[in-house]
Structures are given as structure tokens and as C-alpha cells.
Design an enzyme around this catalytic site. Structure first.
Site, PDB file in Angstrom:
ATOM      1  N   LYS A  27      12.680  -5.995  17.401  1.00 27.05           N
ATOM      2  CA  LYS A  27      13.528  -6.542  18.462  1.00 27.05           C
ATOM      3  C   LYS A  27      14.926  -5.935  18.398  1.00 27.05           C
ATOM      4  CE  LYS A  27      14.738 -10.405  15.477  1.00 27.05           C
ATOM      5  NZ  LYS A  27      14.547 -11.820  15.180  1.00 27.05           N
ATOM      6  N   TYR A  80      48.151   1.559  18.344  1.00 25.50           N
ATOM      7  CA  TYR A  80      48.569   0.605  19.375  1.00 25.50           C
ATOM      8  C   TYR A  80      49.246  -0.612  18.761  1.00 25.50           C
ATOM      9  CZ  TYR A  80      45.760   2.688  23.151  1.00 25.50           C
ATOM     10  OH  TYR A  80      45.238   3.494  24.105  1.00 25.50           O
TER      11      TYR A  80
HETATM   12  C1  LIG Z   1      14.324 -12.022  13.833  1.00 21.65           C
HETATM   13  C2  LIG Z   1      13.234 -12.852  13.426  1.00 21.65           C
HETATM   14  C3  LIG Z   1      12.594 -12.646  12.185  1.00 21.65           C
HETATM   15  C4  LIG Z   1      13.059 -11.633  11.168  1.00 21.65           C
HETATM   16  O1  LIG Z   1      14.131 -12.135  10.448  1.00 21.65           O
HETATM   17  P1  LIG Z   1      14.802 -11.275   9.255  1.00 21.65           P
HETATM   18  O2  LIG Z   1      15.772 -12.199   8.657  1.00 21.65           O
HETATM   19  O3  LIG Z   1      15.460 -10.122   9.932  1.00 21.65           O
HETATM   20  O4  LIG Z   1      13.712 -10.873   8.388  1.00 21.65           O
HETATM   21  C5  LIG Z   1      11.476 -13.398  11.902  1.00 21.65           C
HETATM   22  N1  LIG Z   1      11.025 -14.324  12.773  1.00 21.65           N
HETATM   23  C6  LIG Z   1      11.637 -14.572  13.953  1.00 21.65           C
HETATM   24  C7  LIG Z   1      11.084 -15.612  14.849  1.00 21.65           C
HETATM   25  C8  LIG Z   1      12.760 -13.858  14.329  1.00 21.65           C
HETATM   26  O5  LIG Z   1      13.361 -14.107  15.482  1.00 21.65           O
END
Ligand SMILES: *Cc1c(COP(=O)(O)O)cnc(C)c1O
EC number: 5.1.1.1
Length: 822
Positions: free
Chosen positions: A493, A717
Site C-alpha cells: 500500500k 529564508y
Molecule cells: C499497514 C498495515 C499492516 C502492516 O503494518 P506494518 O506495521 O507496516 O507491518 C498490516 N495490516 C494492516 C491492516 C495494515 O493496514
């Protein structure tokens, strides 16, 4: 060289088995690297994670007919035209075949081991000795229990020298590699620092490594290293030692002193009572040590000191990996310009072949003359033409005198030949390259980096470099911690945590990742377009994106009744049955999911329909990384288990369950169940401080300008910072529009440059920022690392009070992603 299958059976001690005719030229352990099915012997190697017997049916389908196995499965009954050689241990069988092959050659064989520098010493020896010998060497860093036998198998009648490296990860492994390599010349490069280990275990490791040299004529190592010296003594290797030393003038090779000047180092040495010196174009300590090891080998091989000096001056850095870069006009460039012996051409062509996902792209090879093979040009290029044909190259560009003379042996669709790199550049035919997967393979003297320069797309010199080998390492690292029956869901993701979902997914699919998860449907659709066929979970499916979800086989997460009802209706309307969904239970995170109290109603709805089938039931941990909340985490785990029991008993079919994210895998392995969801750990960040992960992403940029700014001036800046001394200020090409957080300004954040940290001075600008490089050796154009190996994302996150997730996913899309791979 060819071996009949009968011969191989006899090497393996298999007698009285009826065998069909077969000629073997290729040994294979990785089913994905199949190239010449008829001539291949496949070794089905079993490891804890994987049993390669399961690939045999596929290989049979692709035409392979010869297998070494430990068991015969009933489903192979119909494979009556195949040979199965049954052995007790397939890995040892592979090693035995290679050891037999090795014995057919009476040439000097250099065996290299040590904790660092093996590959560099091997490649440098190749560069230094290629004029005198026809050399066979291990490809890249093929130094493992399987890599070594496959390297040794490359020995052929033309070879006059071989160089192999050997690495071990467990006690007891070296004796097998010793039998396979049988080095006549042993080189011990460097022994790693004594981490937390005590002397005796260091010595034990060292002795284990020295076992490689039991049958060598000579062993080369550094006398000043007490551990190596004592270990060699205990192994009775001292009488054949050829040591180098900085301390003892009576050592066979005495290093009087080393002098660094600018970009070079001069090594002054004494050998047989004469004084000499060599200069190398490197200044770091590791390079100096590696060069001394090479020097010792050359002296032992009687190369004249003048020749040694001449060649050492021209040493080239060793490209440890194949670069994959985005080219102009939608081309992709695989840059492998440093090695060009036949063996490495084969490997690079394999690599190009394996990029099946770019199958719609035209395959192009740009290749120079191949030097120093010992073959006559006619037979050499005939062989290359065969490789090119097997590699399914559609367009060939040959550069150099010999390849031009032999142009007629190549049978590819389009071919062009040029006498020199300049001729090729002048021809301008490269301007018409479009949508091609281009492999660049040239000997050093052809300077193919000039071609790379022309083909590569350079928009903005700030890049996010993604190390795909490190990614695979981390993937395997977690895989080795879970049970073989638990499936890894890799989270890609948010564009693969900023690293680029497509390339990450392609790599992991190739390494047989069983599942992906993305946040929204678009991300899943993009992956499908790029050829990802692995199952994909969509965590936040849009209610109105049905068409694409169903047609692209994306599996939605269902977290409330609104989504559930909408999906049921849509599936029924389309006449779809049993469409896989993943149901989320809210066990305490209170973000998305059905509450335990809603489960009876959920069961009712699920039982009254046929459109959907629950593939898995899952939940998300709120604080798996923190021991302070361990009892809360345990409650979450127990709540999901109870929900799962209830739902399974009512639905009457098995449903998978999963709850662990990365920190969960690290800390609550007992709850691994059917699946685990690996996110940030894959990208090299361990929330629980676990060691053993490799750094995957590096954000890099360059220095545009350096100025000496006097004391009391202000920088940037808003005149936020007044200097309190004369300061060397460098302006670098990265700002908040690239994703560098403004909070990093005013010395809250720092960067890494030429081995030192430099604080960020004043406010971060939109496209630029300033750093203090007082006392740091740097010039305009130098690379600056914003985060990476030496400046971990975690540390950057902590300096501005956020989490690594935010740092990674905030890198702007305008920052080019560059993928590197060995
Ligand atoms: C992002 C996510 C994960 C992974 O989490 P990490 O801490 O990056 O391992 C697992 N399950 C769900 C539902 C997520 O949204």
C-alpha cells in the site's frame, strides 16, 4: 563440456539403474533460471522453507528430462521419458558432481575466503590477471553451498586459471566447499571485527574458514592479525603461508608504508629484499587491504613488479550489482558495463529473460568485443550468437572490430554493427530506441558508460534508491521466522511505502510471495496492469468500484454492514458466487471492522447469501511494538480467536485468520496462524529493534554549490539562523516539495556526506536546502544521503518526532525511484 547422464549417475554412486540417453551441460537449482531444458539436470534441493520437488512437474512441462531427487512422487508416474536419480541429499549430490568436474583440471585455482572483500579481491584479480590467463571465476558473489558448485561447473578446457570465492554461514560447511573448489592458492582477505563475540568463537570461525586451504600449495594472509595467525598455526598451515605484514620486516611481503595523496594511495613494499611501490586509484582502508591481497597473489604468480604497478594503477571499482534504470522513451536499461566475459554475459541475459513482466518490451542487447577468452573469434562469436538466440534478443548492436568481422553468425531480427563506441554514438540510431529493455554489456575499454549516459533519463538528481536484494533478504528473513504453513501477505500500500509498488511487487512475485495487500482499488488495478497475478487484498475498497474489483480479481476487505450489503447485492446481480472477501473484526484498534457484538448478525447475513465467501477473518493490532501494552495485545489476539471460532462453526467451511503486522511477527509469533501481514519490516525498519534486516531505501541528492560564509551572517529564508563561526555552506538539491520535512531545518536534521554527518542549516526551502560542511571533505556534485544505511529512517523520524512510516511515504512522486539489484 558435456556429461552423459550415465556418467553423472556413476559419479553419484548410482548403479544398476536403467537410464534413458541424456547429455547434460547445465546444472540447475533455481527452476526460474531454466534456459536449455534438454541439456539440464535439475537438483531438487530441500530447505526449511522450500522443497524444490514441487517444481518438477512444471520443469517437466518445459522439457526438462533429468532430475536428481530424494523421493519419487506418485504424480510423476506418467513422466516415463524422464530420468530420476534418487539420492540421500540433493545438495551434496550437486557438490559431488562439481567436485568431480573440478578434478578434471590441472590448473592453478585461487580460492578466496574471509569476512569482507572476497568479491572485490576476486574481481580485481580478474582485472589484474586477464592479460596472462584465460580465467573462469564465480559470477558476482556466488559463494554459497549451491553457488560454489555452479561456479566450478563453468570450468572448461580453455581455462588456464580459476578464481572462486567461498563463504559460509554455518559451522561444518567449508569442508564441502573445499572439495568442490580444491584451491591450489588460498587467499584469506579480512577477518571481521570481533563484535560481541569472544576470542575463542572468533578463532573457531576463522579455523573453519581456513579449512578451505587444507590441500592448497600456499596460503596468503595478513600476519599481523593474531587470530588468523594462531588459527593457521593450529591448522598446521604456517609452513605454506605467504604472509604480508606491516610490522615484521622479515615477512615475505613487508608493507613498509602506505601514503595517501588526493585520490590515490601508494603502497611501499619489500619483496625478496628489494623495495618497490605500487599506486592504486583508491584511498579507503578496505581497498588498500584488498589491493595488498592481490599484490601478494601476483607476486606469488611471478608477475613482474613493473607489470604489477602498471596494472594496479588501472584498477576499476567493482560493480557489485546489475543496475536497472529508467531510460528515455519508455526504455529500461540494465547496466552491466563492468564485466564482459562470457559467463557474465550469460548471467545478464538470464536476468533480462527473467524480467518476464516487461514481456511487451523489445529485448535489445548492446555488446562490445569480448576480450581474452582464449577462443578464436569465429567460435567465440558463434557461441555468443547462440546465447543471444536463447536469450530471445530481438535487436543486437555489436561494437568492436571482432564482432563486426563475425556479424554474419548472428541471426537476430535487427542487427547493427559499429567499429567503435564513437561510431555508434555518431550514428544516432539510439535516438529511435523506444519501449525496449536494453542490456548494456561492454568491456571496460569500450566505455559503455557514455552510452548509458545517452540512454538514461535524468530529470532531477534527487533519487530514491531501492535495493531489491535487500528487500528480498528481508522477505526471506521474515519467511524464515514463520512456519512454512503460514502465508506472508506483503503490504504494498501507499505505493509500497513510497518505494514503488510495481517494482516491489514484481520482485516479490518472482520470489513467490503468496499475497499482496494494497489500500485502494486503483493500486490493485495498477498492479494487475503491470502483470501481477498474485492474489491482492484491497483494504479500503470503494463501494462504487465494483466493476474493476471483480474483473481484476481483487479481494476486498469487508469491515461493516454497508460494504457487506453492497457487495452481496452486486455479486448477486452479476451472478457471481463465492467471491473471496476478507472480513475485518475490530478487536480494540477502533478504526475499521465489525465489533464482537455484531458477529451474530454478521453470521446471519453471510449465511443467507451465496455471492461472497469469507476467505479470511482478521484484525489489526494497535500497539504490537510496545511491551507496555502487551496484555492489551494478548486480549486483541484472544478476541479474534473467539470470533473466528464462532464464525467458522456457523459458516461450516474453513476460514483463515490473521492478526500480526511486522512488529507482531517479531514479538507474538505464536499468533502467526494462517497468514501474517508484513509491512514496514519488508522495507528494512524494525519497530521492535530486531537486528538482521537490511536497509532497502536510500534518499540521495547532490551538492549544487559550496561557499565559505563568514561568521555572523544568516542563512536561508526568514534569517532563522545566524552563524557563530566562519562556515562552509553547501546547497543541496532537495526541499520540502521533495518530501524533506521543514521540521528538519535549523539543525534538527542532518545528512550524510563522504562518511560524515552535516547538519541542515536554516529553513528548508521548497526545492533546496543548505547544510554545514565545515571540516568535511566535499566538492560540488558530490552525493549526499538524506537517509539510508548510515542514517537510518528511524533516526530521521525521531529527530523530528514522527514515525518512519511518515518519512517513507512522504517522498514526493517527482523524486525518481531507482532500483538496484545484484
Ligand atoms: C499497514 C498495515 C499492516 C502492516 O503494518 P506494518 O506495521 O507496516 O507491518 C498490516 N495490516 C494492516 C491492516 C495494515 O493496514
Amino acid at each position: 563440456m558435456k556429461y552423459s547422464i550415465q556418467k553423472i549417475a556413476s559419479i553419484l554412486g548410482i548403479k544398476n539403474q536403467y537410464l534413458l540417453e541424456g547429455e547434460i551441460t547445465q546444472l540447475l537449482t533455481d527452476s526460474r533460471k531454466l534456459n536449455y531444458p534438454q541439456e539440464t539436470l535439475f537438483f531438487a534441493i530441500e530447505t526449511r522453507q522450500n522443497d524444490a520437488h514441487k517444481f518438477i512437474a512444471d520443469l517437466y512441462g518445459s522439457g526438462v528430462r533429468n532430475f536428481v531427487v530424494t523421493k519419487i512422487l506418485p504424480e510423476w508416474k506418467s513422466f516415463t521419458d524422464a530420468n530420476f536419480l534418487k539420492v540421500g541429499n540433493t545438495l551434496h549430490a550437486l557438490q559431488r558432481v562439481a567436485a568431480y568436474h573440478r578434478k578434471q583440471f590441472d590448473i592453478p585455482v585461487i580460492g578466496i575466503t574471509g569476512s569482507n572483500g572476497k568479491t572485490v579481491v576476486k574481481e580485481w584479480l580478474y582485472q589484474l590477471l586477464e592479460e596472462d590467463y584465460n580465467i573462469v571465476r564465480s559470477p558476482r558473489s556466488y559463494n554459497s553451498q549451491t553457488g560454489v558448485p555452479l561456479s566450478v561447473w563453468e570450468l572448461n578446457q580453455n581455462a588456464t586459471l580459476a578464481i572462486f570465492e567461498a563463504g559460509i554461514s554455518q559451522p561444518d560447511e567449508m569442508k564441502y566447499l573445499e572439495q568442490v573448489i580444491r584451491p591450489t592458492i588460498g587467499v584469506f582477505t579480512k577477518l571481521g571485527e570481533a563484535h560481541q563475540e569472544n576470542f575463542s568463537s572468533q578463532q573457531q570461525k576463522c579455523m573453519e574458514k581456513l579449512e578451505l586451504f587444507t590441500n592448497s600449495n600456499v596460503v596468503i594472509f595478513e600476519e599481523d592479525n593474531k587470530i588468523i595467525n594462531q588459527s593457521a598455526d593450529m591448522m598446521v598451515l604456517l609452513q605454506k603461508a605467504f604472509c604480508w605484514s606491516r610490522k615484521y620486516p622479515d615477512a615475505p611481503l613487508y608493507i613498509r608504508k602506505t601514503e595517501k595523496n588526493g585520490e590515490r594511495t601508494t603502497i611501499h613494499y619489500s619483496f625478496l629484499n628489494f623495495d618497490y611501490s605500487v599506486t592504486i586509484p583508491f584511498t579507503d582502508d578496505a581497498s588498500v587491504e584488498n589491493a595488498i591481497s592481490c599484490l601478494a597473489v601476483m607476486l606469488y604468480l611471478n608477475v613482474k613488479p613493473e607489470k604489477i604497478s602498471e596494472r594496479m594503477m588501472k584498477l576499476e571499482p567493482v560493480a557489485m550489482r546489475l543496475d536497472v534504470r529508467q531510460g528515455k522513451n519508455n526504455c529500461i536499461i540494465i547496466n552491466d558495463t563492468y564485466n564482459s566475459d562470457i559467463n557474465s554475459i550469460k548471467i545478464a541475459l538470464d536476468f533480462q529473460q527473467q524480467r518476464k513482466l516487461e514481456r511487451t518490451m523489445k529485448k535489445t542487447l548492446i555488446i562490445s568485443d569480448i576480450l581474452q577468452t582464449g577462443l578464436l573469434p569465429k567460435s567465440l562469436y558463434k557461441y555468443v550468437a547462440e546465447l543471444v538466440q536463447h536469450g530471445r534478443i530481438e535487436k543486437l548492436i555489436g561494437i568492436g572490430h571482432d564482432i563486426c568481422e563475425n556479424s554474419e553468425v548472428f541471426t537476430v531480427g535487427e542487427k547493427f554493427f559499429f567499429r567503435s563506441t564513437e561510431d555508434f554514438i555518431r550514428s544516432e540510431i539510439w535516438k529511435s530506441f523506444e519501449n525496449e529493455l536494453i542490456l548494456l554489456k561492454g568491456s571496460r575499454k569500450y566505455h559503455f558508460e557514455q552510452i548509458n549516459e545517452l540512454l538514461e533519463q535524468r530529470v532531477h538528481e534527487t533519487v530514491l534508491e531501492v535495493d531489491l536484494d535487500a528487500l528480498v533478504h528481508n522477505f526471506n528473513f521474515y519467511k524464515s521466522r514463520i512456519s512454512p504453513n503460514t502465508k506472508l501477505i506483503c503490504m504494498v500500500k501507499a505505493n509500497g511505502y513510497g518505494a514503488g509498488a510495481v517494482e516491489i511487487a514484481k520482485t516479490l512475485q518472482y520470489h513467490r510471495c503468496p499475497y499482496f495487500a494494497v489500500a485502494v482499488a486503483e493500486e490493485g488495478i495498477e498492479l494487475r496492469k503491470e502483470g501481477i497475478s498474485t492474489p491482492i487484498i484491497v483494504l479500503n475498497p470503494e463501494v462504487n468500484g465494483f466493476e474493476e474489483l471483480f474483473s481484476k480479481d481483487l479481494e476486498p476487505e469487508v469491515y461493516n454492514f454497508r460494504i457487506l450489503d453492497a457487495f452481496i447485492r452486486e455479486a448477486e446481480r452479476r451472478g457471481i458466487t463465492n467471491y473471496p472477501i476478507h472480513v475485518k473484526i475490530d478487536t480494540g484498534m477502533h478504526r475499521l471492522g465489525f465489533l464482537p457484538a455484531q458477529i451474530p448478525e454478521l453470521i446471519g447475513r453471510l449465511k443467507s447469501q451465496k455471492g461472497l465467501k469469507v476467505k479470511s477473518l482478521f484484525s489489526h493490532l494497535a500497539a504490537s511494538e510496545s511491551w507496555m501494552f502487551d496484555s492489551f495485545t494478548q486480549e486483541q489476539i484472544a478476541t479474534l480467536e473467539a470470533a473466528h471460532r464462532e464464525i467458522c462453526s456457523q459458516l461450516g467451511y474453513p476460514v483463515w485468520k490473521h492478526i500480526l503486522n511486522s512488529a507482531g511477527i517479531e514479538r507474538f509469533i505464536d499468533a502467526q496462524w494462517d497468514m501474517v501481514r508484513l509491512g514496514i519490516g519488508l522495507y528494512g525498519v524494525s519497530a521492535s529493534g530486531l537486528s538482521g534486516l537490511r536497509n532497502v531505501v536510500t534518499l540521495k541528492t547532490t551538492i549544487l554549490q559550496i561557499q565559505e560564509i563568514p561568521n555572523h551572517e544568516t542563512v536561508g529564508y526568514g534569517r532563522k539562523e545566524t552563524l557563530n563561526r566562519d562556515t562552509r555552506i553547501a546547497t543541496i538539491r532537495i526541499g520540502y516539495a521533495d518530501g524533506l520535512d521543514r521540521k528538519c531545518g535549523n539543525r534538527n536534521g542532518k545528512v550524510w556526506i563522504n562518511g560524515k554527518y552535516a547538519p541542515i542549516v536554516g529553513n528548508v526551502c521548497m526545492d533546496l536546502c543548505m547544510i554545514d560542511i565545515t571540516g568535511i571533505d566535499a566538492k560540488e556534485g558530490d552525493t549526499v544521503v538524506v537517509f539510508g544505511e548510515n542514517l537510518p529512517v528511524l533516526e530521521v523520524a525521531e529527530s523530528i518526532n514522527t514515525i518512519p512510516y511518515e518519512i517513507l511515504t512522504s517522498i514526493s512522486p517527482r523524486v525518481k525511484r531507482v532500483y538496484v539489484k545484484e
